[in-house]
Structure formats: C-alpha cells, structure tokens
Design a protein around this motif. Structure first.
Motif, PDB file in Angstrom:
ATOM      1  N   HIS A  62       0.828  -1.208   0.000  1.00 20.37           N
ATOM      2  CA  HIS A  62       0.000   0.000   0.000  1.00 20.37           C
ATOM      3  C   HIS A  62       0.863   1.259   0.000  1.00 20.37           C
ATOM      4  CE1 HIS A  62      -3.876  -1.924   0.391  1.00 20.37           C
ATOM      5  NE2 HIS A  62      -3.489  -2.615   1.446  1.00 20.37           N
ATOM      6  N   ARG A  63       1.897   1.263   0.831  1.00 18.49           N
ATOM      7  CA  ARG A  63       2.735   2.459   0.996  1.00 18.49           C
ATOM      8  C   ARG A  63       3.438   2.841  -0.289  1.00 18.49           C
ATOM      9  NH1 ARG A  63       7.685   1.496   4.754  1.00 18.49           N
ATOM     10  NH2 ARG A  63       6.019   0.941   6.231  1.00 18.49           N
ATOM     11  N   THR A  64       3.986   1.851  -0.988  1.00 20.59           N
ATOM     12  CA  THR A  64       4.809   2.124  -2.173  1.00 20.59           C
ATOM     13  C   THR A  64       4.014   2.122  -3.471  1.00 20.59           C
ATOM     14  OG1 THR A  64       5.368  -0.243  -2.321  1.00 20.59           O
ATOM     15  CG2 THR A  64       6.855   1.165  -1.056  1.00 20.59           C
ATOM     16  N   SER A  65       2.709   1.905  -3.398  1.00 19.63           N
ATOM     17  CA  SER A  65       1.905   1.834  -4.624  1.00 19.63           C
ATOM     18  C   SER A  65       1.956   3.122  -5.423  1.00 19.63           C
ATOM     19  CB  SER A  65       0.451   1.481  -4.285  1.00 19.63           C
ATOM     20  OG  SER A  65      -0.111   2.442  -3.403  1.00 19.63           O
ATOM     21  N   LEU A  66       2.080   4.257  -4.738  1.00 24.08           N
ATOM     22  CA  LEU A  66       2.143   5.531  -5.449  1.00 24.08           C
ATOM     23  C   LEU A  66       3.477   5.725  -6.159  1.00 24.08           C
ATOM     24  CD1 LEU A  66       0.296   7.993  -5.896  1.00 24.08           C
ATOM     25  CD2 LEU A  66       1.458   9.100  -3.984  1.00 24.08           C
ATOM     26  N   VAL A  94       1.385  11.464   8.511  1.00 23.12           N
ATOM     27  CA  VAL A  94       0.467  10.722   9.375  1.00 23.12           C
ATOM     28  C   VAL A  94       1.182   9.523   9.999  1.00 23.12           C
ATOM     29  CG1 VAL A  94      -1.634   9.321   9.394  1.00 23.12           C
ATOM     30  CG2 VAL A  94      -1.592  11.482   8.149  1.00 23.12           C
ATOM     31  N   TYR A  95       1.969   8.835   9.188  1.00 19.13           N
ATOM     32  CA  TYR A  95       2.727   7.684   9.689  1.00 19.13           C
ATOM     33  C   TYR A  95       3.627   8.098  10.845  1.00 19.13           C
ATOM     34  CZ  TYR A  95       5.696   3.497   9.536  1.00 19.13           C
ATOM     35  OH  TYR A  95       6.374   2.354   9.856  1.00 19.13           O
ATOM     36  N   VAL A 119      -4.974  -3.321   9.498  1.00 21.83           N
ATOM     37  CA  VAL A 119      -5.459  -3.915   8.242  1.00 21.83           C
ATOM     38  C   VAL A 119      -6.759  -3.240   7.794  1.00 21.83           C
ATOM     39  CG1 VAL A 119      -6.294  -6.023   7.150  1.00 21.83           C
ATOM     40  CG2 VAL A 119      -4.336  -6.124   8.680  1.00 21.83           C
ATOM     41  N   LEU A 120      -7.645  -2.992   8.725  1.00 25.04           N
ATOM     42  CA  LEU A 120      -8.912  -2.331   8.389  1.00 25.04           C
ATOM     43  C   LEU A 120      -8.681  -0.942   7.789  1.00 25.04           C
ATOM     44  CD1 LEU A 120     -11.155  -3.258  11.452  1.00 25.04           C
ATOM     45  CD2 LEU A 120     -11.310  -4.179   9.133  1.00 25.04           C
ATOM     46  N   LEU A 121      -7.782  -0.168   8.401  1.00 21.92           N
ATOM     47  CA  LEU A 121      -7.516   1.175   7.902  1.00 21.92           C
ATOM     48  C   LEU A 121      -6.799   1.148   6.554  1.00 21.92           C
ATOM     49  CD1 LEU A 121      -6.427   2.894  11.242  1.00 21.92           C
ATOM     50  CD2 LEU A 121      -8.561   3.231   9.987  1.00 21.92           C
ATOM     51  N   LEU A 122      -5.867   0.221   6.381  1.00 26.54           N
ATOM     52  CA  LEU A 122      -5.173   0.090   5.098  1.00 26.54           C
ATOM     53  C   LEU A 122      -6.155  -0.194   3.962  1.00 26.54           C
ATOM     54  CD1 LEU A 122      -2.045  -2.029   6.132  1.00 26.54           C
ATOM     55  CD2 LEU A 122      -1.977   0.261   5.128  1.00 26.54           C
ATOM     56  N   SER A 123      -7.029  -1.158   4.193  1.00 27.48           N
ATOM     57  CA  SER A 123      -7.977  -1.558   3.149  1.00 27.48           C
ATOM     58  C   SER A 123      -8.971  -0.440   2.840  1.00 27.48           C
ATOM     59  CB  SER A 123      -8.727  -2.827   3.580  1.00 27.48           C
ATOM     60  OG  SER A 123      -7.823  -3.887   3.810  1.00 27.48           O
ATOM     61  N   ALA A 124      -9.450   0.229   3.892  1.00 24.76           N
ATOM     62  CA  ALA A 124     -10.412   1.315   3.678  1.00 24.76           C
ATOM     63  C   ALA A 124      -9.768   2.475   2.919  1.00 24.76           C
ATOM     64  CB  ALA A 124     -10.950   1.795   5.021  1.00 24.76           C
ATOM     65  N   GLY A 125      -8.546   2.829   3.289  1.00 21.57           N
ATOM     66  CA  GLY A 125      -7.864   3.921   2.611  1.00 21.57           C
ATOM     67  C   GLY A 125      -7.575   3.625   1.157  1.00 21.57           C
ATOM     68  N   GLN A 126      -7.099   2.416   0.870  1.00 30.98           N
ATOM     69  CA  GLN A 126      -6.779   2.066  -0.519  1.00 30.98           C
ATOM     70  C   GLN A 126      -8.030   1.943  -1.373  1.00 30.98           C
ATOM     71  OE1 GLN A 126      -4.371   2.546  -2.580  1.00 30.98           O
ATOM     72  NE2 GLN A 126      -2.933   0.946  -1.946  1.00 30.98           N
ATOM     73  N   SER A 141      -7.781   9.853   1.519  1.00 34.18           N
ATOM     74  CA  SER A 141      -7.638   8.393   1.543  1.00 34.18           C
ATOM     75  C   SER A 141      -6.200   7.977   1.818  1.00 34.18           C
ATOM     76  CB  SER A 141      -8.113   7.798   0.211  1.00 34.18           C
ATOM     77  OG  SER A 141      -7.257   8.173  -0.852  1.00 34.18           O
ATOM     78  N   ARG A 142      -5.223   8.742   1.325  1.00 31.25           N
ATOM     79  CA  ARG A 142      -3.819   8.422   1.611  1.00 31.25           C
ATOM     80  C   ARG A 142      -3.494   8.667   3.089  1.00 31.25           C
ATOM     81  NH1 ARG A 142      -1.965   5.083  -2.106  1.00 31.25           N
ATOM     82  NH2 ARG A 142       0.151   5.484  -1.362  1.00 31.25           N
ATOM     83  N   ALA A 143      -4.182   9.632   3.697  1.00 25.98           N
ATOM     84  CA  ALA A 143      -3.982   9.867   5.127  1.00 25.98           C
ATOM     85  C   ALA A 143      -4.476   8.679   5.943  1.00 25.98           C
ATOM     86  CB  ALA A 143      -4.705  11.145   5.557  1.00 25.98           C
ATOM     87  N   VAL A 144      -5.642   8.136   5.576  1.00 22.66           N
ATOM     88  CA  VAL A 144      -6.164   6.951   6.263  1.00 22.66           C
ATOM     89  C   VAL A 144      -5.218   5.779   6.071  1.00 22.66           C
ATOM     90  CG1 VAL A 144      -8.074   5.304   6.344  1.00 22.66           C
ATOM     91  CG2 VAL A 144      -8.548   7.745   6.062  1.00 22.66           C
ATOM     92  N   LEU A 145      -4.699   5.650   4.863  1.00 24.28           N
ATOM     93  CA  LEU A 145      -3.763   4.564   4.567  1.00 24.28           C
ATOM     94  C   LEU A 145      -2.494   4.699   5.416  1.00 24.28           C
ATOM     95  CD1 LEU A 145      -3.114   3.252   0.989  1.00 24.28           C
ATOM     96  CD2 LEU A 145      -1.227   3.501   2.578  1.00 24.28           C
ATOM     97  N   GLY A 146      -1.987   5.931   5.543  1.00 30.01           N
ATOM     98  CA  GLY A 146      -0.798   6.143   6.365  1.00 30.01           C
ATOM     99  C   GLY A 146      -1.030   5.794   7.822  1.00 30.01           C
ATOM    100  N   CYS A 147      -2.247   6.030   8.304  1.00 32.77           N
ATOM    101  CA  CYS A 147      -2.586   5.683   9.682  1.00 32.77           C
ATOM    102  C   CYS A 147      -2.540   4.166   9.885  1.00 32.77           C
ATOM    103  CB  CYS A 147      -3.964   6.235  10.010  1.00 32.77           C
ATOM    104  SG  CYS A 147      -4.437   6.066  11.741  1.00 32.77           S
ATOM    105  N   GLY A 148      -3.095   3.426   8.940  1.00 30.07           N
ATOM    106  CA  GLY A 148      -3.038   1.970   9.032  1.00 30.07           C
ATOM    107  C   GLY A 148      -1.630   1.434   8.899  1.00 30.07           C
TER     108      GLY A 148
END
Length: 459
Positions: A62-66, A94-95, A119-126, A141-148
């Motif tokens: 998720h982190r490196t997808s961008l 955020v991380y 895992v929940l936050l990663l999936s929701a953000g992505q 959405s990237r902020a939510v992903l960074g939190c997860g």
C-alpha cells in the motif's frame, strides 16, 4: 507473684500484631516482580512472526503503490510536482505522527489488536483511493492509509520480542525489513504492470481486497505471546486493578523513553539513513529515471526492482553482522551515510546531468543499504529500554526516517516546480539535479546529531 504475669503479658501481646500484619504483605510482590519465562523461539515463533509480517508486507505494498503510479496520478488529478509530493508527504506525516500513539497502544493492548485495526484502515484507505477522481478525496484516503501503515512495523517487532530470544531480535528485525521489501517487489513488478493493463480503479481495488485474507489470518491464528508467557506478559488478567495502578502515565512513559540517550540516537540514525532510498522509491525515482534520464517505464521499473533486491540483500547481511556483534552497529551506520553521500555527489556532479547507466545502477545499489541501516536505530532503542516501554521507544525511533522522508519529498517537489515553471512535463535533468541536492540538508543535520549523541551512548 502477681506482678510477673502483668509484666509478661504486654511483652507477649506486642509482637503478635506485627506477626499477623507481615504475612499478607509478603506474597504481593511475587507475581509482579517474578521474571517472565524466556521466549521459546523455534517453529511456533516463526509461525507467529510470519503471520504478523504478512500485515507488514501488505502495508508496504500500500505504501509504495504511489511510487509506480506517480505519473498516472498527476494525469488523473491534473496536478504538478508539489501537489503530487503532497500525497506521499501527508501519508508519511500521518505515519510519523502516529508512531508514539501506536507504540503506546501496542504496550497497552498487545500487537494483535493493533494489527487488526491496521489492516482495516489500510484496506479502507486504498479502496477510497481506487475510486477517487479528485485531488481532495484522494489526499484524505492516503492519510487513512498512512494511519493503518503506522500500526504494522512496531507491532511485528513486539511480536518478535515476545516470541524470540533477545539475541535473535536484531536478526529478526532485519528479516522483517527484508520481508517488507518483498512487498515493494510486488509493487514494482506486479502492480506496475497491472496498473497499465487493467487501469487505476481495478488495480487499487484488488490491492484493497487483499486485506480480507490478511485480516482473517491474524484474527484466527496469531497469538500475542507464547502460552506459557501469558501470565507473565499479561498479569492484568489475574490482578487488573494492581497492574493498572502500576502502569505509568502516558506522558511519563514517553518522557522516560526520550530521556534515554539510546532512544534519541536511534531516532537520528533512523532519520539519517532511511530517507534517501525512501524518497527515491516512494515517489521521485520513477519520474527521475523517465523524465530526467530518458528511460522507458519498463527500464525504470527494472532499476526500482534492483533497489528492492539490493535492500533485501543488505538486510540479510546486516542482520548476520549485528547478530554476531553489537559493535558492528555504528560502523554500519557511518559507512552507509558516507557511501550514500558520495554516491549521490558523483551522480549529481556528472556533466550534463546524465550519468551513465552503470553509475545509476551503483547509486541504486547503495541506496538499497539505507533501509536496513535504519533498523540499527531500533536496535539501540531496544537494548536500552525496559520491555514495558519497548513499543513506545520503537515508535519514537521509527518517526525519524519518515520525518526525513517527508522533508525530502517536500523539498524536491518545491524545487522542481520552482526550476520548471512550464509544468510537470517540463522537468529537465538540470531541474532534477538541483532538486536532488536538497538531500544534503537533512543528511548533514542527521549526521551531526548522530556524532553528538554517540558520545553519550557506548556505541
């Protein structure tokens, strides 16, 4: 004859209350001060670590997808370099901001619960990122992903500390970083191809749905601690009131970690060694290779894959060296810093801003050492903090590299826009050359702090 009994009565009655008061107080320290059984290691430990590290691998994907979708994101949202860098900057911000809270959560509630939330936050953000068509929602959405993402690495380290003997922890930490690079490899090889063959929304949706499988693995099979350690690690199950009262307040726990020079040294090691490879792999590597060096996307993807493979190799080598001797820590850190600085100096000073392929390969191989070297900072913190605040100390240290990455991403993006007023399509080799010189600012600050704190810690 009547006087003697009167004198002896008080002498017999005085010690009686003392003897009856002592027995209740004696047993109370025993369950609190009794040392925990040694971690078992073995197959059960590797199984627990494997389940935990699967979450970290997913987080790295998720982190490196961008990193392989930067140019696509610029086209999709109609943004320039500064705005594009905001995606990664916010995610990293955020991380970094979540590291201390996550460390406290791991210390209080255990790594398993924190991993499930991650895992929940990663999936929701992505998933939200997959369906975003505007800059604002995509940024959120990237902020939510960074939190997860922030909830994964520290949790895995805590699982390793509970399941493996202390002597194995440096090696297991390096293996954790190496496994995370496996997730980066998935990004550069599989995700890059899927993005151009399947499109934006299907590709990022598929990544988000991977979280369902990983969530099930953690929920069904992961144990925080070995069964024979449960009472020692979680004494609150038997005496919740006493243990809750014995826990230090959050502020005191963070302050105690920060006052430890080993924690601060670890933070600056993490800061200084991680950010060059991180900034290159997370965002600016692909644009630099394609726009400044004229490489094809396939060729640039191949070099990014080489960065991942180099990282994995150095992780294994450093893990062996650190397991053999703790004295290898500071030589590894200083060698990586000097080599990275000299390598980039040669690349950026090359006439015309177009270094030969062999030199690009060389600097990418060198940057592969950055991530494994940053884990040495966590080893300093782990060796100098007690077990009950290990998660908090790891969180403080783990902030360092991502703060450095955030500063570097932002600085490069601002300089690129300042040097290329015509927009994202006009970034020249000269613009990239001067923008990448920004790396030496955080590199110099971090190195100075390491040398200063090194005197306070027996390195």
């Amino acid at each position: 004859m009547t006087v003697e009994p009167d004198r002896s009565a008080p002498s017999l009655s005085v010690p009686a209350p003392r003897s009856t008061a002592e027995p209740p107080a004696a047993p109370t320290p025993v369950p609190v001060t009794a040392p925990a059984p040694a971690p078992p290691g073995g197959r059960a430990a590797w199984l627990a670590w494997s389940i935990g590290v699967s979450v970290y691998i997913l987080a790295v994907i998720h982190r490196t997808s961008l990193g392989v979708a930067g140019l696509d994101a610029a086209d999709r949202f109609g943004i320039g370099a500064s705005a594009l860098s905001t995606f990664s900057i916010l995610q990293v911000l955020v991380y970094a901001a979540m590291q201390i809270p996550v460390g406290l959560l791991v210390d209080r509630f255990g790594p398993r619960r924190v991993l499930l939330l991650g895992v929940l936050l990663l999936s929701a953000g992505q998933l939200a990122f997959a369906f975003s068509s505007a800059f604002g929602p995509a940024l959120a959405s990237r902020a939510v992903l960074g939190c997860g993402d922030a909830m994964t690495f520290i949790s895995v380290l805590r699982i390793a500390a509970r399941w493996f003997p202390a002597a194995r922890n440096p090696f297991v930490a390096q293996l954790t970083g190496l496994a995370g690079m496996g997730g980066n490899l998935v990004t550069t090889v599989v995700l890059a191809r899927a993005l151009h063959s399947e499109g934006w929304t299907p590709t990022f949706t598929a990544i988000a749905l991977l979280g369902v499988v990983v969530f099930a693995l953690v929920a069904l099979f992961l144990q925080d601690t070995p069964p024979h350690q449960e009472a020692a690690v979680r004494p609150d199950a038997a005496r919740p009131d006493a243990v809750r009262a014995a826990r230090p307040k959050v502020g005191r726990q963070v302050l105690a970690c920060w006052r430890e020079p080993g924690t601060r040294l670890g933070l600056w090691i993490h800061f200084t060694t991680q950010f060059p490879g991180n900034a290159f792999g997370l965002l600016w590597g692909l644009p630099y290779l394609v726009q400044a060096q004229g490489m094809s996307r396939a060729g640039a993807g191949g070099l990014l894959t080489l960065l991942v493979l180099s990282n994995m190799t150095f992780g294994f080598v450093f893990g062996r060296l650190l397991s053999a001797s703790a004295r290898a820590r500071m030589p590894i850190v200083l060698t990586v810093i000097v080599t990275t600085a000299l390598g980039w100096a040669l690349v950026l000073a090359w006439p015309g801003g177009h270094p030969p392929t062999w030199l690009l390969v060389g600097i990418i191989l060198v940057m592969g050492s950055n991530g494994p070297a940053s884990l040495v900072g966590l080893d300093y913190a782990r060796a100098r903090n007690p077990a009950e605040r290990l998660g908090t100390a790891s969180g403080i240290v783990n902030m360092g590299g991502f703060i450095g990455t955030m500063i570097t991403l932002f600085g490069i993006g601002v300089l690129l826009d300042a040097l290329s007023p015509d927009g994202a399509g006009a970034y020249s080799a000269t613009a990239f050359r001067w923008a990448f010189c920004w790396q030496y600012v955080p590199l110099a600050v971090g190195t100075a702090m390491i040398l200063r704190l090194r005197r306070k810690v027996a390195a």
